[in-house]
Design a protein around this motif. Structure first.
Motif, PDB file in Angstrom:
ATOM      1  N   TYR A  93       0.476   5.691   0.130  1.00 24.19           N
ATOM      2  CA  TYR A  93      -0.483   6.729   0.506  1.00 24.19           C
ATOM      3  C   TYR A  93       0.058   8.096   0.103  1.00 24.19           C
ATOM      4  N   GLU A 135       3.645   2.613   2.718  1.00 25.20           N
ATOM      5  CA  GLU A 135       3.255   2.441   4.118  1.00 25.20           C
ATOM      6  C   GLU A 135       4.230   1.490   4.799  1.00 25.20           C
ATOM      7  N   ASP A 192      -7.077   3.747   7.345  1.00 22.57           N
ATOM      8  CA  ASP A 192      -6.772   4.104   5.963  1.00 22.57           C
ATOM      9  C   ASP A 192      -6.336   5.565   5.883  1.00 22.57           C
ATOM     10  N   PRO A 193      -5.316   5.875   5.078  1.00 23.63           N
ATOM     11  CA  PRO A 193      -5.006   7.280   4.783  1.00 23.63           C
ATOM     12  C   PRO A 193      -6.115   7.908   3.945  1.00 23.63           C
ATOM     13  N   ARG A 197       0.852  -1.198   0.000  1.00 20.97           N
ATOM     14  CA  ARG A 197       0.000   0.000   0.000  1.00 20.97           C
ATOM     15  C   ARG A 197       0.881   1.240   0.000  1.00 20.97           C
ATOM     16  N   TYR A 253      -4.300  11.298   7.558  1.00 19.62           N
ATOM     17  CA  TYR A 253      -5.256  10.263   7.933  1.00 19.62           C
ATOM     18  C   TYR A 253      -6.526  10.927   8.456  1.00 19.62           C
ATOM     19  N   VAL A 300      -5.267   6.093  -0.953  1.00 18.82           N
ATOM     20  CA  VAL A 300      -4.510   4.846  -0.926  1.00 18.82           C
ATOM     21  C   VAL A 300      -4.375   4.338  -2.354  1.00 18.82           C
TER      22      VAL A 300
END
Length: 680
Positions: free
Chosen positions: A358, A378, A453-454, A356, A389, A457
């Protein structure tokens, strides 16, 4: 609220409901194409072992038999077919066809017509499923290729930055392990051939004597009396037929069992005694080596496919893409939905995010090579900036160094649970690059969906389209373990406000009628015992172990399903199950609710008490709220969180009578009857 300088979703070809319907029509057999298909060859192996004759093989002039090479090849084919169906290579539609050809044409592979035609039926059906799934996969991929015609720039390309996706490394581990397995696989047959050559040399140097057959023991081993060459004069002086001299035990497959007193030619090689003609058979090493070579070849093939993917361009520039909507399932994976469909509609396929990345507005202080703004990987050991975030619904306790997600769930308030479940049930727009079932990995670009989750993503996804999980809670209750807490929050929200005039809840007793609780266990034992008499077999497995194991579990489960009793009073909640009664304090209970036909009581420790309520709900419709499970769930939920509403009375009801005694007698009586029926 997204950061103002963050990238936005690019314009891509939408996956409409009509396109989704065409995709589903093409992928009709894909749910059947799973690793569960490996059960088919294993089931056929059990069937063949039951119907194929025990006598057979190839016998030599001395009357000693061995398994034929055709039978060994058939066994290897079944095991290899199972391994390939579990590994799921691209060539798996050809596996049943090749296996069926070997079963049909190999001499002495399958002998009986039942086994031969069962192999034809099972493998034709298996091939039809695999070929249909593969053709559907290709057709669905062609539809997506036509839909994703114009390429779309990757999010970092649109921002004028290089790709942050790290290139795949060289598959050294797969190569080394595959080569080692091939070396071991080649060593085993070579060792078998070497051992066979050694035994031939020992046989040439061995002393040939004639032994006298004795009796066979219960394991099928033959005792043979013989005389060493140095004491043949003693043998001549002995009476005829007397078992003089040492003895040896022979584990040999005879074409016809020798009778006591029959002459057996033997070979004496030092302290070893064996029957003449009992030659070394290397077929076991050949079969075992072939089974070891198969995963080695699969690993090397996977390494070659990985190398081919590494040589192709990565996530650079632009690629075909689809505009979709995604939502989370019960285990945190993402379900793909059409853009114009309902947010809670059926999903097409499932995505599991791997790596992932971000969007970091100000970079990261621990990554000076990425000053930002830009896309960052990440890292589990690096905490991102808070502005990247959204505000989480379940926030970690600052006094805890590391708090698992399950611990966050356990200490969540009902209000937090309701907010989390509403957020988890939503879907968000996303862009899926390259699409499923292609040669390369996918990339999913989306906004935040769940806690952790940011704001934005971009995640790498495996190429294959995974089928959505067939779980009841996965499609209808995406609250997962917070479902009961969310429903409890609604109950607390509707509760009366605290005050001097607030009326306490009454103490309740909730149970099935006495005849149902008392007779379910004994009736189940009688019915299953009748089935044992009518369907029982004489073998130790079919006549004793299987009915004893399955029947006892069935009596326990059926009797326990009707044995529930619950009492909610001043002291807490008392629960009677199949064999015992337990006391639960109000402070131990986190939530209680009725959903999907089950009364679920969740404790702070994570334990759940789940009771099916379909019969109680039917009784409540005819006999009133005494049997209503929703009334009990409301009492438990309110009493656990509102001390001012807890019942003021303490009920002295005795629970567990008479069903506990009858359930124990039913299980014990069934076990005694099954053993006695087998012995008599």
């Amino acid at each position: 609220m997204y950061t103002p300088d963050a990238p936005s979703l690019p314009s891509a070809a939408p996956l409409t409901a009509a396109a989704a319907a065409r995709w589903r029509a093409a992928r009709t057999a894909w749910r059947l194409d799973s690793r569960w298909l490996a059960v088919v060859p294993l089931g056929f192996l059990i069937l063949a072992a039951a119907v194929e004759p025990d006598t057979g093989g190839v016998c030599n002039a001395q009357g000693i038999c061995r398994d034929s090479w055709g039978e060994s090849l058939a066994i290897w084919t079944v095991l290899a077919e199972t391994v390939l169906l579990l590994a799921r290579p691209r060539i798996r539609p050809l596996v049943p066809i090749a296996a069926l050809a070997l079963f049909w044409y190999v001499p002495n592979g399958l002998v009986t017509p039942v086994a031969r035609w069962s192999a034809v039926l099972l493998h034709v059906l298996l091939a039809a499923v695999l070929i249909g799934a593969d053709l559907g996969r290709r057709k669905a991929r062609q539809q997506l290729d036509e839909l994703m015609a114009p390429p779309v720039a990757f999010p970092w390309t649109a921002a004028g930055a290089p790709s942050p996706v790290r290139p795949d490394g060289v598959p050294v581990g797969r190569r080394v392990l595959g080569c080692l397995l091939l070396v071991v696989a080649a060593t085993l047959p070579l060792y078998g051939l070497w051992e066979q050559q050694r035994q031939e040399e020992r046989d040439a140097a061995a002393v040939r004597v004639t032994g006298t057959a004795g009796e066979f023991d219960q394991d099928g081993l033959l005792t043979v009396h013989y005389q060493a060459p140095s004491a043949r004069d003693v043998l001549k002086a002995a009476p005829a037929g007397s078992p003089t001299g040492p003895t040896a035990t022979l584990d040999v497959w005879w074409a016809e069992r020798p009778k006591p007193g029959q002459s057996i030619p033997l070979l004496l090689d030092g302290d070893q005694v064996r029957a003449e003609g009992d030659d070394y058979d290397p077929s076991g090493q050949l079969v075992f080596g072939g089974l070891i070579a198969l995963p080695g070849l699969l690993l090397l093939g996977s390494a070659l496919a990985h190398d081919a993917r590494r040589r192709r361009p990565g996530f650079v520039g632009a690629a075909p893409a689809l505009a979709v909507r995604v939502r989370a399932d019960a285990r945190g994976d993402l379900l793909v939905l059409p853009v114009d469909g309902p947010p809670d509609g059926p999903a097409l396929w499932r995505l599991k995010e791997w790596e992932r990345y971000y969007w970091a507005r100000d970079g990261h202080p621990d990554l000076p090579e990425h000053p930002g703004p830009g896309w960052l990987p990440e890292h589990p050991d690096l905490e991102g900036n808070e502005e990247d975030y959204p505000e989480p619904v379940l926030r970690q306790d600052p006094d805890e160094d590391e708090e698992e997600y399950g611990e966050l769930v356990e200490r969540a308030t009902p209000e937090q649970a309701a907010a989390w479940s509403a957020r988890a049930a939503r879907s968000v727009p996303a862009v899926l690059y390259r699409g499923p079932d292609g040669p390369d990995q996918q990339l999913l670009f989306r906004p935040a969906l769940l806690d952790g989750d940011p704001h934005w993503v971009a995640a790498v996804v495996a190429p294959a389209a995974r089928s959505p999980r067939l779980t009841r809670q996965g499609e209808h209750y995406r609250e997962r373990e917070l479902a009961v807490r969310a429903l409890s929050a609604r109950t607390l929200a509707d509760a009366p406000a605290a005050g001097p005039d607030t009326e306490r809840l009454p103490a309740l007793r909730w149970e099935l009628p006495l005849p149902v609780r008392a007779l379910t266990g004994p009736l189940a034992a009688v019915l299953i015992a009748t089935a044992v008499v009518l369907l029982g077999d004489s073998g130790w497995w079919s006549g004793l172990v299987r009915p004893l194991w399955i029947g006892s579990m069935a009596v326990f489960l059926i009797g326990g399903a009707a044995s529930w009793q619950l009492v909610a009073d001043r002291d807490g909640l008392r629960v009677a199950s199949a064999f015992r009664v337990r006391q639960i304090q109000w402070r131990q209970i986190g939530a209680a609710a009725v959903h999907r036909g089950r009364l679920t009581i969740r404790l702070h420790s994570g334990e759940e008490i789940a009771i099916s309520t379909w019969l109680m709900a039917a009784l409540a419709g005819h006999f009133g709220e005494r049997y209503d499970p929703a009334r009990l769930a409301r009492t438990v939920a309110l009493a656990a969180h509102r001390p001012d509403l807890r019942p003021a009375q303490a009920r002295q009801d005795r629970l567990g009578s008479p069903q506990h005694l009858l359930n124990r007698l039913s299980v014990a009586g069934y076990a005694v009857f099954t053993v006695a029926h087998y012995l008599l």
